[in-house]
Design a protein around this motif. Sequence first.
Motif, PDB file in Angstrom:
ATOM      1  N   ALA A  90      21.807 -15.751  25.900  1.00  0.00           N
ATOM      2  CA  ALA A  90      22.140 -14.361  24.968  1.00  0.00           C
ATOM      3  C   ALA A  90      22.875 -14.561  24.116  1.00  0.00           C
ATOM      4  CB  ALA A  90      21.982 -13.011  25.321  1.00  0.00           C
ATOM      5  N   GLU A  91      23.555 -15.137  24.345  1.00  0.00           N
ATOM      6  CA  GLU A  91      24.995 -15.570  24.020  1.00  0.00           C
ATOM      7  C   GLU A  91      24.994 -16.647  23.253  1.00  0.00           C
ATOM      8  OE1 GLU A  91      29.014 -15.613  22.878  1.00  0.00           O
ATOM      9  OE2 GLU A  91      28.072 -13.903  24.189  1.00  0.00           O
ATOM     10  N   ARG A  92      24.309 -17.622  23.571  1.00  0.00           N
ATOM     11  CA  ARG A  92      23.480 -18.519  22.670  1.00  0.00           C
ATOM     12  C   ARG A  92      23.032 -18.006  21.217  1.00  0.00           C
ATOM     13  NH1 ARG A  92      23.677 -23.667  22.109  1.00  0.00           N
ATOM     14  NH2 ARG A  92      22.549 -24.614  20.265  1.00  0.00           N
ATOM     15  N   THR A  93      22.009 -16.783  21.686  1.00  0.00           N
ATOM     16  CA  THR A  93      21.567 -16.587  20.157  1.00  0.00           C
ATOM     17  C   THR A  93      21.960 -15.587  19.849  1.00  0.00           C
ATOM     18  OG1 THR A  93      19.731 -16.505  21.745  1.00  0.00           O
ATOM     19  CG2 THR A  93      19.888 -15.030  19.792  1.00  0.00           C
ATOM     20  N   ARG A  94      22.832 -15.084  20.126  1.00  0.00           N
ATOM     21  CA  ARG A  94      24.380 -13.694  19.352  1.00  0.00           C
ATOM     22  C   ARG A  94      25.124 -15.028  18.535  1.00  0.00           C
ATOM     23  NH1 ARG A  94      24.263 -10.936  24.065  1.00  0.00           N
ATOM     24  NH2 ARG A  94      25.979 -11.902  25.057  1.00  0.00           N
ATOM     25  N   SER A  95      25.555 -16.251  18.609  1.00  0.00           N
ATOM     26  CA  SER A  95      26.801 -17.300  17.987  1.00  0.00           C
ATOM     27  C   SER A  95      25.787 -17.832  17.038  1.00  0.00           C
ATOM     28  CB  SER A  95      27.399 -18.249  18.702  1.00  0.00           C
ATOM     29  OG  SER A  95      26.094 -18.893  19.676  1.00  0.00           O
ATOM     30  N   GLU A  96      24.027 -17.825  16.872  1.00  0.00           N
ATOM     31  CA  GLU A  96      23.423 -18.400  16.309  1.00  0.00           C
ATOM     32  C   GLU A  96      22.905 -17.788  14.591  1.00  0.00           C
ATOM     33  OE1 GLU A  96      24.476 -21.441  15.651  1.00  0.00           O
ATOM     34  OE2 GLU A  96      25.360 -22.608  18.063  1.00  0.00           O
ATOM     35  N   PRO A  97      23.184 -18.108  13.695  1.00  0.00           N
ATOM     36  CA  PRO A  97      22.501 -17.279  12.593  1.00  0.00           C
ATOM     37  C   PRO A  97      20.569 -17.690  12.713  1.00  0.00           C
ATOM     38  CG  PRO A  97      23.093 -19.643  11.657  1.00  0.00           C
ATOM     39  CD  PRO A  97      23.160 -19.953  13.638  1.00  0.00           C
ATOM     40  N   TRP A  98      19.790 -18.897  13.538  1.00  0.00           N
ATOM     41  CA  TRP A  98      18.809 -18.080  13.240  1.00  0.00           C
ATOM     42  C   TRP A  98      18.057 -17.946  14.986  1.00  0.00           C
ATOM     43  CZ3 TRP A  98      22.083 -23.299  12.910  1.00  0.00           C
ATOM     44  CH2 TRP A  98      21.718 -23.559  14.051  1.00  0.00           C
ATOM     45  N   SER A  99      16.843 -17.976  14.797  1.00  0.00           N
ATOM     46  CA  SER A  99      16.449 -17.118  15.626  1.00  0.00           C
ATOM     47  C   SER A  99      16.156 -17.901  17.372  1.00  0.00           C
ATOM     48  CB  SER A  99      15.181 -16.189  15.277  1.00  0.00           C
ATOM     49  OG  SER A  99      13.829 -17.245  15.326  1.00  0.00           O
ATOM     50  N   ALA A 100      16.250 -17.404  18.183  1.00  0.00           N
ATOM     51  CA  ALA A 100      16.035 -18.291  19.351  1.00  0.00           C
ATOM     52  C   ALA A 100      14.511 -18.916  19.916  1.00  0.00           C
ATOM     53  CB  ALA A 100      16.052 -16.798  20.686  1.00  0.00           C
ATOM     54  N   GLU A 101      13.921 -17.904  18.694  1.00  0.00           N
ATOM     55  CA  GLU A 101      12.170 -18.431  19.266  1.00  0.00           C
ATOM     56  C   GLU A 101      12.357 -20.388  18.013  1.00  0.00           C
ATOM     57  OE1 GLU A 101      13.284 -15.665  18.210  1.00  0.00           O
ATOM     58  OE2 GLU A 101      11.788 -14.521  20.229  1.00  0.00           O
ATOM     59  N   ARG A 102      13.718 -20.398  16.877  1.00  0.00           N
ATOM     60  CA  ARG A 102      13.112 -21.005  15.931  1.00  0.00           C
ATOM     61  C   ARG A 102      14.273 -21.933  16.671  1.00  0.00           C
ATOM     62  NH1 ARG A 102      11.328 -24.923  13.115  1.00  0.00           N
ATOM     63  NH2 ARG A 102      12.625 -25.586  11.554  1.00  0.00           N
ATOM     64  N   GLU A 103      15.221 -21.454  17.542  1.00  0.00           N
ATOM     65  CA  GLU A 103      15.688 -23.051  18.118  1.00  0.00           C
ATOM     66  C   GLU A 103      14.322 -23.639  19.294  1.00  0.00           C
ATOM     67  OE1 GLU A 103      20.325 -24.060  20.720  1.00  0.00           O
ATOM     68  OE2 GLU A 103      19.276 -22.350  19.651  1.00  0.00           O
ATOM     69  N   GLN A 104      13.973 -23.389  20.265  1.00  0.00           N
ATOM     70  CA  GLN A 104      13.566 -22.625  21.242  1.00  0.00           C
ATOM     71  C   GLN A 104      12.464 -24.060  20.541  1.00  0.00           C
ATOM     72  OE1 GLN A 104      13.744 -22.575  24.319  1.00  0.00           O
ATOM     73  NE2 GLN A 104      12.417 -23.914  25.002  1.00  0.00           N
ATOM     74  N   ALA A 105      11.624 -24.001  19.304  1.00  0.00           N
ATOM     75  CA  ALA A 105      10.503 -24.116  19.058  1.00  0.00           C
ATOM     76  C   ALA A 105      11.812 -26.006  18.006  1.00  0.00           C
ATOM     77  CB  ALA A 105      10.065 -24.421  17.248  1.00  0.00           C
ATOM     78  N   VAL A 106      12.429 -25.578  17.639  1.00  0.00           N
ATOM     79  CA  VAL A 106      13.141 -27.473  17.025  1.00  0.00           C
ATOM     80  C   VAL A 106      13.661 -28.317  18.364  1.00  0.00           C
ATOM     81  CG1 VAL A 106      14.905 -28.003  16.270  1.00  0.00           C
ATOM     82  CG2 VAL A 106      13.904 -26.186  15.487  1.00  0.00           C
ATOM     83  N   ARG A 107      13.792 -27.116  19.649  1.00  0.00           N
ATOM     84  CA  ARG A 107      14.637 -28.401  20.870  1.00  0.00           C
ATOM     85  C   ARG A 107      12.823 -28.689  21.300  1.00  0.00           C
ATOM     86  NH1 ARG A 107      19.042 -27.975  22.746  1.00  0.00           N
ATOM     87  NH2 ARG A 107      20.626 -26.441  21.633  1.00  0.00           N
ATOM     88  N   GLY A 108      11.641 -28.045  21.295  1.00  0.00           N
ATOM     89  CA  GLY A 108      10.280 -28.719  21.680  1.00  0.00           C
ATOM     90  C   GLY A 108       9.889 -30.082  21.280  1.00  0.00           C
ATOM     91  N   ALA A 109       9.918 -29.513  19.890  1.00  0.00           N
ATOM     92  CA  ALA A 109       9.561 -30.394  19.262  1.00  0.00           C
ATOM     93  C   ALA A 109      10.613 -31.990  19.188  1.00  0.00           C
ATOM     94  CB  ALA A 109       9.818 -30.254  17.662  1.00  0.00           C
ATOM     95  N   TYR A 110      11.301 -31.601  19.648  1.00  0.00           N
ATOM     96  CA  TYR A 110      12.432 -32.621  19.862  1.00  0.00           C
ATOM     97  C   TYR A 110      12.147 -33.331  21.475  1.00  0.00           C
ATOM     98  CZ  TYR A 110      16.800 -36.280  21.793  1.00  0.00           C
ATOM     99  OH  TYR A 110      17.638 -37.130  21.812  1.00  0.00           O
TER     100      TYR A 110
END
Length: 238
Positions: A173-193
């Motif tokens: 939750a803290e990381r989500t609050r500190s980033e400009p993009w959504s948690a879903e978008r970050e999860q997608a990027v990390r999943g692809a990596y």
Amino acid sequence: MAGRSGEPEVIWARPERTGRGPRPAYTRGDIAAAAVRVADADGLDAVSMRRVAAEIGCGTMSLYNYVPRKVDLYELMVDLVSGEYDLSRAPAGDWRADLMDLAHQARGIMRRHPWVIRVMSSVYSISPNALRVLDWTLAALEGLDVPPGTKLELFGMVNGSVMTFVANEQAVAERTRSEPWSAEREQAVRGAYMVSQVATGAYPHLAALFAQGVAPVDDPEAAFDRMLRRLLESFAPQ
């Protein structure tokens, strides 16, 4: 805490206020409630003897007459929020269901008071409310045919598992609050990596797991219950 004799002392064994004089203007409950308000609003680092003294309207040095050390203040805070457990009903007779309920209550307390994970430890397990929770738990575990020490281990492991689960929730939750993009978008990027790395062949066991199909990430409530069920079943007599 060491007394004049050099022996450790327990805050609960001390009178509400040391020394002679008029009746104390504040109770430990007043002080703990003020400290919890500060921590809930601004985090644990905002809790200081000076800040709490100002919150209740007394001088900082006067506060030390009630609470000798900051660690004692933390102990009062943990005990106060431990009073939020609802132990009004008797155990249901199903030790798994009773501990599931207790774990959900613990998770709720930790979510309402995110700071408590930083200070909660076995050191604070002898406070009045902590002892009430432990006693209720042991009553709930009367039907579990394992040695008494194993019951204490189960209690500690449930608490530790809940703390770890909630700490991860807080970190996400803290990381989500500190980033400009959504948690879903970050999860997608990390999943692809991760998929790209597994495809290199450097991680054959992960590749085999992926080939069999990985269960989709489900909601936290289901994951929490699944974790608890597996933990509780591991303590059931074989």
